[in-house]
Design an enzyme around this catalytic site. Structure first.
Site, mmCIF file in Angstrom:
data_model
loop_
_atom_site.group_PDB
_atom_site.id
_atom_site.type_symbol
_atom_site.label_atom_id
_atom_site.label_comp_id
_atom_site.label_asym_id
_atom_site.label_seq_id
_atom_site.Cartn_x
_atom_site.Cartn_y
_atom_site.Cartn_z
ATOM 1 N N LYS A 59 0.831 -1.214 0.000
ATOM 2 C CA LYS A 59 0.000 0.000 0.000
ATOM 3 C C LYS A 59 0.863 1.261 0.000
ATOM 4 O O LYS A 59 0.484 2.278 -0.575
ATOM 5 C CB LYS A 59 -0.945 -0.006 1.208
ATOM 6 C CG LYS A 59 -2.042 -1.070 1.112
ATOM 7 C CD LYS A 59 -2.851 -1.132 2.400
ATOM 8 C CE LYS A 59 -3.900 -2.239 2.342
ATOM 9 N NZ LYS A 59 -4.675 -2.353 3.582
ATOM 10 N N SER A 76 -1.531 0.330 6.531
ATOM 11 C CA SER A 76 -1.655 -0.852 7.399
ATOM 12 C C SER A 76 -2.570 -1.889 6.773
ATOM 13 O O SER A 76 -3.314 -1.608 5.828
ATOM 14 C CB SER A 76 -2.188 -0.445 8.785
ATOM 15 O OG SER A 76 -3.464 0.122 8.666
ATOM 16 N N ASP A 77 -2.477 -3.088 7.330
ATOM 17 C CA ASP A 77 -3.342 -4.173 6.880
ATOM 18 C C ASP A 77 -3.564 -5.140 8.040
ATOM 19 O O ASP A 77 -2.660 -5.350 8.858
ATOM 20 C CB ASP A 77 -2.725 -4.921 5.695
ATOM 21 C CG ASP A 77 -3.739 -5.848 5.046
ATOM 22 O OD1 ASP A 77 -4.593 -5.340 4.287
ATOM 23 O OD2 ASP A 77 -3.720 -7.059 5.324
ATOM 24 N N THR A 78 -4.766 -5.683 8.102
ATOM 25 C CA THR A 78 -5.116 -6.643 9.151
ATOM 26 C C THR A 78 -5.648 -7.924 8.523
ATOM 27 O O THR A 78 -6.451 -7.875 7.587
ATOM 28 C CB THR A 78 -6.207 -6.060 10.093
ATOM 29 O OG1 THR A 78 -5.708 -4.871 10.701
ATOM 30 C CG2 THR A 78 -6.600 -7.048 11.175
ATOM 31 N N SER A 113 -0.204 -5.305 10.534
ATOM 32 C CA SER A 113 1.078 -4.655 10.277
ATOM 33 C C SER A 113 0.825 -3.195 9.936
ATOM 34 O O SER A 113 -0.127 -2.873 9.218
ATOM 35 C CB SER A 113 1.820 -5.319 9.117
ATOM 36 O OG SER A 113 2.301 -6.593 9.490
#
Length: 195
Positions: A59, A76-78, A113
């Site tokens: 991203k 961010s990513d979940t 993250s």
């Protein structure tokens, strides 16, 4: 205080998530929302924490060449990780139902993250929280999916919703991470970056 230390910097939050935006407001941080389209696909061999790490960094690449020297970009990513599988955002009601059915009565991991990018450096931090669901009835799952339409949430649920109130038996780790942002890590990393 962090806000004072950040006075010479501009925070760019690259997230359309209202939950992440709210956390930034609650941390007392001034920020700008800047979104870029990114196809959130990862190599199939990645497992667990490798997936959000890769996607948070991916991203950030959408902003290559456009950051100013005083800007800090946050992406961010979940993911929800269960039985060696990543449960991303469900595409429809049936997918959300199936995800919650598989999580029912079991432990899973919520892994986020967060990538901090400037013109000169990049840092990525990752947080993992373990969550245990009670055994859910089909009626409970159906009610939740129909009422709350959790299609923008990894794993098909939001801990802050009705299902979090009735289904979560145990949680080991950061609560805010399950909502979508490990706020303690964000605060610490920004503090370290600006000195």
């Amino acid at each position: 205080m962090l806000q004072e230390r950040l006075k010479d910097y501009a925070l760019i939050l690259a997230s359309g998530s209202p939950r992440r935006q709210q956390f930034f407001r609650e941390l007392g941080l001034d920020f700008e929302i800047r979104l870029r389209p990114v196809e959130e696909k990862h190599p199939a061999q990645l497992k667990g924490p490798e997936i959000p790490y890769y996607l948070a960094q991916l991203k950030a690449t959408a902003f290559n060449g456009e950051l100013k020297p005083n800007e800090i970009l946050i992406t961010s990513d979940t993911v929800v990780w269960h039985n060696e599988k990543s449960l991303a955002k469900p595409v429809n009601t049936a997918a959300a139902f199936a995800m919650l059915k598989t999580l029912s009565g079991d432990w899973h991991e919520v892994i986020t993250s967060v990538c901090f990018t400037t013109t000169s450096k990049q840092r990525i931090v990752t947080e993992t929280t373990r969550v245990k669901f009670k055994k859910l009835t089909d009626e409970e799952i159906q009610f939740y999916v129909n009422t709350y339409e959790p299609f923008d949430k990894a794993g098909g649920y939001g801990i802050q919703d009705w299902i979090g109130l009735i289904a979560i038996k145990k949680i080991k780790g950061s609560y805010t991470n399950v909502v979508g942002l490990p706020t303690h890590l964000v605060y610490k990393t920004l503090t370290d970056m600006v000195g």
